[in-house]
Design an enzyme around this catalytic site. Structure first.
Site, PDB file in Angstrom:
ATOM      1  CG  HIS A  76       8.592 -29.348   6.931  1.00 32.33           C
ATOM      2  ND1 HIS A  76       8.213 -30.305   6.645  1.00 32.33           N
ATOM      3  CD2 HIS A  76       6.786 -29.152   7.318  1.00 32.33           C
ATOM      4  CE1 HIS A  76       7.359 -31.175   6.568  1.00 32.33           C
ATOM      5  NE2 HIS A  76       6.418 -30.148   6.982  1.00 32.33           N
ATOM      6  CG  HIS A 135       4.228 -31.716   3.486  1.00 27.82           C
ATOM      7  ND1 HIS A 135       4.517 -30.121   2.699  1.00 27.82           N
ATOM      8  CD2 HIS A 135       3.849 -31.315   4.730  1.00 27.82           C
ATOM      9  CE1 HIS A 135       4.594 -29.467   3.654  1.00 27.82           C
ATOM     10  NE2 HIS A 135       4.481 -30.528   5.091  1.00 27.82           N
ATOM     11  CG  HIS A 167       2.881 -26.275   8.028  1.00 25.80           C
ATOM     12  ND1 HIS A 167       2.412 -26.580   6.764  1.00 25.80           N
ATOM     13  CD2 HIS A 167       3.853 -27.447   8.051  1.00 25.80           C
ATOM     14  CE1 HIS A 167       3.332 -27.559   6.536  1.00 25.80           C
ATOM     15  NE2 HIS A 167       3.701 -28.083   6.667  1.00 25.80           N
ATOM     16  CD  GLU A 225       3.313 -35.449   7.876  1.00 31.23           C
ATOM     17  OE1 GLU A 225       2.779 -34.910   6.658  1.00 31.23           O
ATOM     18  OE2 GLU A 225       3.343 -35.028   9.166  1.00 31.23           O
ATOM     19  CG  ASP A 234       5.259 -30.328   9.996  1.00 29.31           C
ATOM     20  OD1 ASP A 234       5.126 -29.314   9.620  1.00 29.31           O
ATOM     21  OD2 ASP A 234       5.171 -31.615  10.440  1.00 29.31           O
ATOM     22  CG  ASP A 235       2.352 -26.897  11.681  1.00 24.64           C
ATOM     23  OD1 ASP A 235       2.127 -26.923  11.396  1.00 24.64           O
ATOM     24  OD2 ASP A 235       2.434 -28.807  11.786  1.00 24.64           O
TER      25      ASP A 235
HETATM   26  N1  HPA Z   1       1.479 -32.317   7.185  1.00 26.47           N
HETATM   27  C1  HPA Z   1       0.528 -32.216   6.192  1.00 26.47           C
HETATM   28  N2  HPA Z   1       0.332 -31.205   6.337  1.00 26.47           N
HETATM   29  C2  HPA Z   1       0.334 -29.957   7.376  1.00 26.47           C
HETATM   30  C3  HPA Z   1       1.431 -29.651   8.218  1.00 26.47           C
HETATM   31  C4  HPA Z   1       1.630 -31.744   8.430  1.00 26.47           C
HETATM   32  O1  HPA Z   1       2.259 -32.195   8.412  1.00 26.47           O
HETATM   33  N3  HPA Z   1       1.340 -28.998   8.788  1.00 26.47           N
HETATM   34  C5  HPA Z   1       0.426 -28.264   8.400  1.00 26.47           C
HETATM   35  N4  HPA Z   1      -0.101 -28.728   7.494  1.00 26.47           N
HETATM   36 ZN    ZN Z   2       5.053 -29.780   7.543  1.00 25.57          ZN
END
Ligand code: HPA
Ligand code: ZN
Length: 334
Positions: free
Chosen positions: A16, A196, A18, A199, A277-278
């Site tokens: 996971h 996703h 991006h 969340e 994630d990011d």
């Molecule tokens: N959630 C949803 N979209 C996203 C995320 C995330 O954590 N990171 C980059 N796009």
């Molecule tokens: Zn994500």
């Protein structure tokens, strides 16, 4: 061996991630200068200082603004190589990279430009770092299903260059059911499917992702915790969750890491993985996500090893590719 070293030697998959979310402010400014793109911030320091988020949307607004620095094939190559270098240092043996073509095509950057740069980085990472990788095209869920079909049409002539599809961006008000036809088409094409869900969205979105999109993994999924029936289902089906602890704290899904339900979900028999994630926006790459989660939640070394094993088992690779990683993992002493 200290905890950091132990985490580093565990062979792990990152599932996971991006790739646009690995754009560190230093590289963002360098690319913006190279491309003559104006950024909304004056300096690297001002950019980092802006990374105080209250929810997913407040992050996404900055994330899409930063992505404007990415224009040429070389930019996507440099971006991904910077990630692979960090991943290698964290003991990642396999990475499945999400990318958001719609973020780029909307600015006039061709789909092929994005794909060529990322793909070349994937090949280079295999040679330079012995990291295998896959590309997963994510549809932006705040856009329409029709726009998703148009993006799929762009990918179609060379569909073998991507391995799967995902669903990201603003979750609330954009349930998986909005994309049921698009995902059915992607499954017909033989693509792997993830989304996703849970969340910020309710457990019902996770159920829709499972039943309507027929996903093979849930990205995040932490709100499953509110539904005992769903928890039992996820455990029963051994459905992998790609959990991103530092992301969840930065986006205020949990007040602190000590409040995270990752350990409780692991204890409930759910196939939890840890991911970043990011990482350029959320304060840490995958190794730091393991280490900080262990410290905050009291995860033991056997639990960290199990999480790494889960990631290898949940990766979209053949058993022949997986076997040597699993053997190496099994040989590591806690
Ligand atoms: N959630 C949803 N979209 C996203 C995320 C995330 O954590 N990171 C980059 N796009
Ligand atoms: Zn994500």
């Amino acid at each position: 061996m200290d905890l950091e070293s132990y985490v580093r030697v565990l062979p792990k998959a990152e599932l996971h991630l991006h790739i646009e979310g690995t754009l560190e402010p230093e590289l963002m400014f360098e690319l913006a200068r190279r491309n003559g793109v104006a950024l909304p911030w004056k300096s690297v320091e001002e950019t980092r200082a802006a990374y105080a988020f209250e929810d997913l949307q407040s992050f996404l607004d900055l994330y899409y603004a930063g992505a404007a620095a990415l224009v040429c094939e070389e930019d996507f190559f440099d971006l991904a190589m910077a990630y692979f270098e960090r991943a290698a240092a964290d003991g990642v043996v396999h990475a499945e990279l999400f990318f958001d073509p719609q973020t780029h095509t909307a600015r006039g950057v061709a789909y092929e430009t994005v794909l060529n740069g990322l793909e070349r980085a994937c090949a280079t990472a295999q040679r330079r770092f012995d990291i295998s990788s896959r590309l997963i095209l994510c549809f932006l869920r705040h856009l329409s299903e029709e726009e998703g079909f148009a993006t799929l049409a762009q990918a179609l002539p060379q569909v073998a260059r991507i391995h799967g599809v995902g669903l990201d961006s603003s979750e609330m008000g954009h349930p998986p059911s909005k994309f049921a036809r698009l995902f059915a088409r992607c499954r017909e094409l033989g693509l792997h499917v993830v989304a996703h869900a849970g969340e910020e969205g309710p457990p019902e979105y996770i159920i829709e992702a499972l039943d309507l999109l027929q996903v093979e993994r849930i990205d995040h999924g932490v709100r499953a915790f509110e539904s005992p029936a769903l928890m039992a289902r996820l455990a029963g089906e051994q459905m992998p969750l790609t959990v991103c602890p530092l992301s969840n704290v930065k986006l205020c899904v949990f007040p602190t890491l000590a409040d995270h339900n990752l350990k409780a979900m692991l204890d409930a028999g759910i196939k939890v993985t840890i991911n970043s994630d990011d990482p350029a926006y959320f304060g840490g790459y995958v190794g730091k996500n393991y280490v900080d989660s262990a410290a905050a939640l009291g995860l033991g070394r056997e639990e960290l090893k199990r999480i790494a094993r889960n990631s290898l088992e949940a990766a979209f690779v053949s058993d022949a590719e997986r076997a040597p990683w699993l053997a190496r993992l099994a040989s590591i002493e806690a």
